[in-house]
Design a protein around this motif. Structure first.
Motif, PDB file in Angstrom:
ATOM      1  N   LEU A  14     -26.855 -20.816  64.196  1.00 44.81           N
ATOM      2  CA  LEU A  14     -28.044 -21.278  64.903  1.00 44.81           C
ATOM      3  C   LEU A  14     -28.042 -20.662  66.298  1.00 44.81           C
ATOM      4  N   ASP A  27     -35.762 -23.233  66.837  1.00 48.71           N
ATOM      5  CA  ASP A  27     -36.282 -23.708  65.554  1.00 48.71           C
ATOM      6  C   ASP A  27     -37.106 -22.580  64.942  1.00 48.71           C
ATOM      7  N   GLU A  40     -31.361 -33.314  65.352  1.00 51.54           N
ATOM      8  CA  GLU A  40     -31.883 -31.942  65.266  1.00 51.54           C
ATOM      9  C   GLU A  40     -30.822 -30.992  64.723  1.00 51.54           C
ATOM     10  N   GLN A  44     -31.697 -28.728  61.515  1.00 48.78           N
ATOM     11  CA  GLN A  44     -31.628 -27.268  61.552  1.00 48.78           C
ATOM     12  C   GLN A  44     -30.651 -26.729  60.506  1.00 48.78           C
ATOM     13  N   HIS A  48     -31.807 -24.309  57.287  1.00 52.29           N
ATOM     14  CA  HIS A  48     -31.080 -23.084  56.945  1.00 52.29           C
ATOM     15  C   HIS A  48     -30.552 -23.138  55.507  1.00 52.29           C
TER      16      HIS A  48
END
Length: 156
Positions: A14, A27, A40, A44, A48
């Motif tokens: 990320l 994002d 979050e 995330q 993915h």
């Protein structure tokens, strides 16, 4: 400031950036930096995982989808559509420290009264639950694994 912790999901890269008082995560769906909170972090990772391991197209995912429930404005964590535009998956995410409880399932069930989506996902990044809803019979079935996109959206 939230310090990311390992989750029970495959690792992913990320894009994190440090701010003065917080960390941000990029994002890919909203195309902007979001404050990195524990919830979050989980969302995330799931985004993915869904597009890299389960073949859910990013273009068919929507985060923070609005809905009105008993005159209150609410937001669902993640909605996924099929290519025909029908909602096929509703996800509710919690922080890793939040225990998945009956209250969590009650929350997603209430959201689903509005959405009427046949596949639900609930996760805190450590524990994951999946179930299908049979609206005609008014029951649900827990699944061992989340289906691949093509198996629930065969017209792709």
């Amino acid at each position: 400031m939230f310090a990311p912790i390992p989750l029970n999901l495959p690792p992913c890269s990320l894009k994190l950036t440090k701010g003065e008082n917080c960390t941000y995560v990029y994002d890919e769906l909203r195309k902007k930096k979001i404050v990195l909170t524990p919830e979050e972090w989980v969302r995330q990772h799931w985004i993915h995982y869904l597009y890299t391991h389960k073949n859910y197209p990013k273009s068919l995912m929507q985060t923070e989808g609005g809905l009105v429930l008993n005159t209150l404005q609410k937001r669902s964590d993640l909605l996924i559509y099929n290519k025909a535009g029908s909602k096929i998956l509703l996800a509710e995410f919690k922080a890793p420290t939040v225990k998945i409880s009956e209250k969590t399932f009650y929350q997603i069930a209430n959201y689903n009264k509005v959405h009427k989506i046949p596949l639900l996902l609930v996760s805190n990044g450590i524990e994951h639950y999946y179930c299908t809803i049979d609206f005609d019979r008014k029951n649900f079935t827990f699944l061992e694994e989340l289906p691949n996109f093509k198996s629930i959206s065969p017209s792709v």
